[in-house]
Design a protein around this motif. Structure first.
Motif, short mmCIF file in Angstrom:
data_model
loop_
_atom_site.label_atom_id
_atom_site.label_comp_id
_atom_site.label_asym_id
_atom_site.label_seq_id
_atom_site.Cartn_x
_atom_site.Cartn_y
_atom_site.Cartn_z
N UNK A 1 -1.15 -12.62 9.31
CA UNK A 1 -0.36 -11.64 8.90
C UNK A 1 -0.22 -11.74 7.10
N UNK A 2 -0.03 -12.93 6.82
CA UNK A 2 -0.05 -13.09 5.38
C UNK A 2 -1.11 -12.70 4.62
N UNK A 3 -2.43 -12.79 5.26
CA UNK A 3 -3.79 -12.15 4.68
C UNK A 3 -3.62 -10.72 4.74
N UNK A 4 -2.88 -10.16 5.70
CA UNK A 4 -2.95 -8.59 5.67
C UNK A 4 -1.90 -8.08 4.67
N UNK A 5 -0.81 -8.73 4.39
CA UNK A 5 -0.16 -8.51 3.02
C UNK A 5 -0.61 -8.46 1.96
N UNK A 6 -1.37 -9.61 1.67
CA UNK A 6 -2.05 -9.79 0.51
C UNK A 6 -3.16 -8.74 0.34
N UNK A 7 -3.85 -8.28 1.34
CA UNK A 7 -4.80 -7.09 1.42
C UNK A 7 -4.30 -5.73 1.19
N UNK A 8 -3.04 -5.63 1.44
CA UNK A 8 -2.13 -4.52 1.40
C UNK A 8 -1.71 -4.34 -0.07
N UNK A 9 -1.86 -5.10 -0.92
CA UNK A 9 -1.29 -5.25 -2.32
C UNK A 9 -2.13 -4.74 -3.25
N UNK A 10 -2.86 -3.67 -3.11
CA UNK A 10 -3.79 -2.93 -4.26
C UNK A 10 -2.79 -2.40 -5.42
N UNK A 11 -1.76 -2.30 -5.05
CA UNK A 11 -0.80 -1.83 -6.10
C UNK A 11 0.65 -2.33 -5.80
N UNK A 12 1.53 -2.33 -6.72
CA UNK A 12 3.00 -2.98 -6.51
C UNK A 12 3.48 -1.98 -5.35
N UNK A 13 3.97 -2.73 -4.30
CA UNK A 13 4.89 -1.82 -3.24
C UNK A 13 6.03 -2.47 -2.90
N UNK A 14 7.00 -1.80 -2.41
CA UNK A 14 8.34 -2.31 -2.11
C UNK A 14 8.09 -2.76 -0.64
N UNK A 15 8.93 -3.62 -0.23
CA UNK A 15 8.76 -4.08 1.02
C UNK A 15 8.78 -3.28 2.28
N UNK A 16 9.55 -2.42 2.08
CA UNK A 16 9.49 -1.32 3.40
C UNK A 16 8.08 -0.59 3.17
N UNK A 17 7.37 -0.53 2.12
CA UNK A 17 6.14 0.26 2.33
C UNK A 17 5.25 -0.71 2.82
N UNK A 18 5.38 -1.97 2.64
CA UNK A 18 4.40 -2.86 3.44
C UNK A 18 4.62 -3.06 4.70
N UNK A 19 5.84 -3.04 5.28
CA UNK A 19 6.27 -3.16 6.65
C UNK A 19 5.41 -1.77 7.11
N UNK A 20 5.86 -0.69 6.71
CA UNK A 20 5.28 0.40 7.22
C UNK A 20 3.47 0.55 7.35
N UNK A 21 2.99 0.06 6.20
CA UNK A 21 1.49 -0.16 6.19
C UNK A 21 1.21 -1.10 7.35
N UNK A 22 1.66 -2.34 7.68
CA UNK A 22 1.58 -3.05 8.59
C UNK A 22 2.19 -2.88 9.92
N UNK A 23 2.76 -1.75 10.25
CA UNK A 23 3.49 -1.32 11.44
C UNK A 23 4.39 -2.65 11.84
N UNK A 24 5.02 -3.24 10.88
CA UNK A 24 5.77 -4.50 11.08
C UNK A 24 7.20 -4.11 10.98
N UNK A 25 8.12 -4.99 11.37
CA UNK A 25 9.63 -4.97 10.95
C UNK A 25 9.93 -5.37 9.62
N UNK A 26 10.62 -4.90 8.82
CA UNK A 26 11.05 -5.30 7.70
C UNK A 26 11.75 -6.87 7.33
N UNK A 27 12.29 -7.45 8.50
CA UNK A 27 12.74 -8.62 8.32
C UNK A 27 11.53 -9.60 8.49
N UNK A 28 10.43 -9.35 9.17
CA UNK A 28 9.25 -10.18 9.23
C UNK A 28 8.61 -10.14 7.93
N UNK A 29 8.57 -9.03 7.55
CA UNK A 29 7.74 -8.87 6.16
C UNK A 29 8.50 -9.76 4.94
#
Length: 103
Positions: A1-29
Motif C-alpha cells: 500500500x505504501x508503494x501505491x501511495x508513493x506512486x499516486x504522488x505525481x503531484x501534491x495531493x491532500x489525503x482525501x484525494x489519495x484515499x479516493x485514488x486508492x479506494x481506501x479509507x482516509x484513516x488507513x491512508x
C-alpha cells in the motif's frame, strides 16, 4: 500500500484525494502517510490556497523509490503487450478482486 501511495504522488495531493485514488479509507491512508513521513519519503505541506489543507508531496527519496519501483515492474510489460484493451481491463478487475479478498 505504501508503494501505491508513493506512486499516486505525481503531484501534491491532500489525503482525501489519495484515499479516493486508492479506494481506501482516509484513516488507513493517514497511518500510511505517517509511516512514510517518518522514513523521510513524503512531506506534508500547507496548500497555497487553503492553509488548513495539508498536501502530501513525495520527498526526493520517496520520488526515487517510486521511480525505481515502477521500473522494477517492467518485467510485466512484454506479457501484457499481448493482451488487448478489453483483456487488460478484465485482468485488472480480477486482480483487484483478489487483492480486495486478501484485505
Amino acid at each position: 500500500m505504501r508503494a501505491k501511495v508513493l506512486g499516486a504522488l505525481g503531484e501534491p495531493l491532500p489525503m482525501h484525494r489519495i484515499a479516493e485514488k486508492l479506494n481506501s479509507e482516509r484513516s488507513n491512508v493517514t497511518g500510511i502517510i505517517d509511516r512514510l513521513e517518518a522514513r523521510g519519503l513524503v512531506e506534508r505541506r500547507s496548500d497555497a490556497r487553503d492553509r488548513q489543507v495539508k498536501n502530501i508531496v513525495a520527498a526526493p527519496a520517496g520520488a526515487v523509490l517510486a521511480r525505481n519501483f515502477r521500473r522494477s515492474l517492467g518485467f510485466a510489460a512484454e506479457p501484457l503487450a499481448a493482451l488487448g484493451p478489453d483483456d487488460r481491463v478484465q485482468l485488472r478487475d480480477l486482480l483487484r478482486r483478489m487483492v480486495d479478498a486478501e484485505a
